[in-house]
Write a protein that holds these residues in place. Sequence first.
Motif, PDB file in Angstrom:
ATOM      1  N   GLU A  40       0.870  -1.170   0.000  1.00 42.24           N
ATOM      2  CA  GLU A  40       0.000   0.000   0.000  1.00 42.24           C
ATOM      3  C   GLU A  40       0.903   1.214   0.000  1.00 42.24           C
ATOM      4  N   ILE A  41       0.759   1.996  -1.050  1.00 40.30           N
ATOM      5  CA  ILE A  41       1.623   3.164  -1.232  1.00 40.30           C
ATOM      6  C   ILE A  41       0.734   4.324  -1.664  1.00 40.30           C
ATOM      7  N   GLY A  42       0.979   5.471  -1.108  1.00 33.50           N
ATOM      8  CA  GLY A  42       0.193   6.652  -1.439  1.00 33.50           C
ATOM      9  C   GLY A  42       0.528   7.172  -2.831  1.00 33.50           C
ATOM     10  N   LEU A  43      -0.379   7.967  -3.355  1.00 29.35           N
ATOM     11  CA  LEU A  43      -0.191   8.519  -4.692  1.00 29.35           C
ATOM     12  C   LEU A  43       1.065   9.382  -4.761  1.00 29.35           C
ATOM     13  N   ASP A  44       1.295  10.199  -3.747  1.00 29.43           N
ATOM     14  CA  ASP A  44       2.494  11.058  -3.747  1.00 29.43           C
ATOM     15  C   ASP A  44       3.768  10.221  -3.762  1.00 29.43           C
ATOM     16  N   GLN A  45       3.761   9.122  -3.008  1.00 30.56           N
ATOM     17  CA  GLN A  45       4.925   8.238  -2.993  1.00 30.56           C
ATOM     18  C   GLN A  45       5.119   7.579  -4.351  1.00 30.56           C
ATOM     19  N   LEU A  46       4.030   7.182  -4.975  1.00 35.67           N
ATOM     20  CA  LEU A  46       4.100   6.557  -6.286  1.00 35.67           C
ATOM     21  C   LEU A  46       4.675   7.536  -7.309  1.00 35.67           C
TER      22      LEU A  46
END
Length: 75
Positions: free
Chosen positions: A6-12
């Motif tokens: 699970e990774i946030g959009l900003d991290q992606l």
Amino acid sequence: MELRMEIGLDQLIQAIKHLPAKQLAKLKAEINNVVPEKTDKESFKAFLLQAPVFTDEQITLIEEARKSMNKWGKN
């Protein structure tokens, strides 16, 4: 074997920015396969075709209101 994260959009987005050019091109190709790009012309045409339209009765009411407002402004 399956890996889930699970990774946030900003991290992606940050991870994508650090990809080498070759991998970035491959990612873009994969995304285009999933979500084909529409041209601006196609998008605009679809928007116009789905837009609501006035009936003849509504147009008549608008014209009458415009005439009435024009008369009111001249007095």
